[in-house]
Design an enzyme around this catalytic site. Structure first.
Site, PDB file in Angstrom:
ATOM      1  N   PHE A 141      -0.729   3.768   3.213  1.00 35.40           N
ATOM      2  CA  PHE A 141      -0.030   4.385   2.085  1.00 35.40           C
ATOM      3  C   PHE A 141       0.616   3.289   1.262  1.00 35.40           C
ATOM      4  O   PHE A 141       1.489   2.573   1.734  1.00 35.40           O
ATOM      5  CB  PHE A 141       1.042   5.400   2.518  1.00 35.40           C
ATOM      6  CG  PHE A 141       1.678   6.056   1.323  1.00 35.40           C
ATOM      7  CD1 PHE A 141       1.084   7.157   0.723  1.00 35.40           C
ATOM      8  CD2 PHE A 141       2.841   5.539   0.755  1.00 35.40           C
ATOM      9  CE1 PHE A 141       1.638   7.744  -0.415  1.00 35.40           C
ATOM     10  CE2 PHE A 141       3.400   6.124  -0.391  1.00 35.40           C
ATOM     11  CZ  PHE A 141       2.793   7.219  -0.971  1.00 35.40           C
ATOM     12  N   ASP A 226       2.891  -5.130   2.584  1.00 37.19           N
ATOM     13  CA  ASP A 226       3.613  -4.053   1.908  1.00 37.19           C
ATOM     14  C   ASP A 226       4.765  -3.640   2.814  1.00 37.19           C
ATOM     15  O   ASP A 226       4.593  -2.869   3.753  1.00 37.19           O
ATOM     16  CB  ASP A 226       2.684  -2.869   1.611  1.00 37.19           C
ATOM     17  CG  ASP A 226       3.418  -1.749   0.868  1.00 37.19           C
ATOM     18  OD1 ASP A 226       4.662  -1.799   0.799  1.00 37.19           O
ATOM     19  OD2 ASP A 226       2.741  -0.831   0.360  1.00 37.19           O
ATOM     20  N   LYS A 255      12.051   0.590  -2.282  1.00 35.04           N
ATOM     21  CA  LYS A 255      12.899   1.538  -1.564  1.00 35.04           C
ATOM     22  C   LYS A 255      14.329   1.008  -1.341  1.00 35.04           C
ATOM     23  O   LYS A 255      15.118   1.048  -2.257  1.00 35.04           O
ATOM     24  CB  LYS A 255      12.215   1.985  -0.273  1.00 35.04           C
ATOM     25  CG  LYS A 255      10.989   2.860  -0.601  1.00 35.04           C
ATOM     26  CD  LYS A 255      10.472   3.703   0.538  1.00 35.04           C
ATOM     27  CE  LYS A 255       9.455   4.715   0.005  1.00 35.04           C
ATOM     28  NZ  LYS A 255       8.093   4.540   0.461  1.00 35.04           N
TER      29      LYS A 255
END
Ligand code: PLP
Length: 397
Positions: A141, A226, A255
């Site tokens: 993802f 990531d 985030k």
């Protein structure tokens, strides 16, 4: 005061249905506890997919935002602002890299990494422009843009969105031999989550990251980590790659970088890679804005000052040991690192999630069978014990 029901109905009426939220309305929040319009309290064990590593409304982060609101909030990169340089210096210090490039969302940072890798492949490695290949992992993802869903193996993320961006090759997550075989002279990068979050807190076999890095180095291929969800102490290390002593060529961050207040993302890398960007070749109107930079700078200071990685490691070990004590034949595995924990069930976990919420614990199943627990890192041991009591009650048969 409007009821939760009215608020949810309005949201469903006027909003596109690209999410299926659990039926809880956040009215106010502080630390790990949220309160709904009816005044009921819940533990937030999802933490906005780890964007809330500091908890809701950390007082110092709120203060940093308020202070900056009184000065200047937006300049665009057409001009300099007085906070951005300090923020960049701090992020370089944390990542050990020469340079950073600020964006806003995680997906934008991933896109930036893909662009950096393709340009580096053309300018530095000498791959013909248009021939660059990037290797990705199954069940990844990385976000929701067209290029990123072109890398996805999730049918829901892709269906109806073609034509897709070419230039991606998929290998099995955790299989370094497949990585080796997938590389050819046009390969410019390998992008990987050190622990897969959305796939269900999947920890790869030990040595996979290290071996992958070696293979990349041998073949002059960039290793892109990531760490949008795993970064900034969530897993018990500042970055999850540290568990295998891996230093990626490019960090993708987001985030928690925005302190749970504002969207701040970035990539970090050395001059030989990020140096490929020249004025006019990439950018973002809001990327590097002083409000985001001020909050994010304070967030990074807190991470280091309060030793968040150690906090996450110790509390995570405690939390996971308590979860492992639970007796239920439906539980296949309790796994994770630090405060990044997944509980996998034999079948669909949604009924358990429903009961957790009824008992005051907010969590969400990911890919049906796994419930992810990722509370804010400043959660107290008393709060963990209280939450565990509730979780035990629901999970025990
Ligand atoms: C959430 C996430 C993204 C995308 O971030 P957005 O801010 O939602 O665009 C990218 N990569 C990983 C690993 C993520 O968990």
């Amino acid at each position: 005061m409007r009821s939760s029901k009215e608020i949810m109905e309005k949201t469903e009426k006027f909003g596109a249905h690209n999410y299926h939220p659990k039926e809880i309305v956040f009215e106010t929040a502080e630390g790990v506890v949220i309160t709904n319009p009816e005044g009921e309290k819940f533990y937030d064990m999802l933490s906005s997919y780890s964007a809330l590593n500091f908890g809701h409304r950390h007082p110092e982060l709120v203060q940093a935002a308020k202070d900056q609101l009184d000065k200047v909030t937006l300049t665009s990169r057409a001009f300099y602002n007085s906070v951005l340089g300090d923020w960049m210096e701090k992020l370089c210090e944390l990542t050990g890299k020469d340079m950073v490039l600020p964006m806003n969302t995680g997906a934008e940072a991933v896109e930036t990494a893909l662009k950096a890798a393709r340009k580096w492949g053309n300018f530095v490695k000498g791959v013909e422009d248009g021939k660059q290949e990037i290797i990705v992992c199954s069940s990844n993802f990385h976000g929701r843009t067209i290029a990123i869903v072109s890398m996805s193996t999730d049918p829901d993320a892709r269906k109806g969105y073609g034509p897709f961006t070419p230039g991606f090759k998929v290998i099995e997550y955790g299989n370094a031999d497949e990585l080796k075989n997938a590389i050819n002279e046009n390969t410019v990068a390998f992008i990987v989550e050190p622990i897969q979050g959305e796939a269900g807190v999947i920890v790869p076999p030990e040595g996979f990251l290290k071996k992958s890095l070696e293979i990349c180095k041998e073949n002059n291929v960039l290793f892109i980590a990531d760490e949008v969800q795993t970064g900034f102490a969530r897993t018990g290390r500042m970055f999850a790659c540290e568990y295998e002593g891996v230093i990626p060529d490019i960090y993708v961050l987001g985030k928690a970088l925005g302190g749970g207040i504002i969207a701040v993302s970035a990539i970090a890398g050395n001059k030989d890679i990020l140096g490929v960007f020249k004025p006019g070749t990439h950018g973002s109107t809001f990327g590097g804005n002083p409000l985001g930079a001020a909050v994010s700078l304070k967030a990074m200071e807190i991470l280091v000052r309060d030793n968040y990685p150690k906090m996450a490691e110790e509390k995570g070990n405690y939390f996971m040991s308590k979860l492992k004590e639970i007796n239920n034949d439906d539980i296949v595995e309790v796994r994770g690192k630090g405060l990044f924990v997944g509980v996998e069930f034999k079948e669909n976990a949604a009924p358990y999630v429903k009961k957790l919420i009824e008992n005051g614990v907010l969590a969400k199943e990911t890919h049906d069978k796994t419930i992810r627990f990722a509370p804010a890192i400043p959660i107290t041991y008393e709060e963990i014990d209280d939450a565990i009591e509730k979780i035990k009650k629901v999970f025990s048969k």
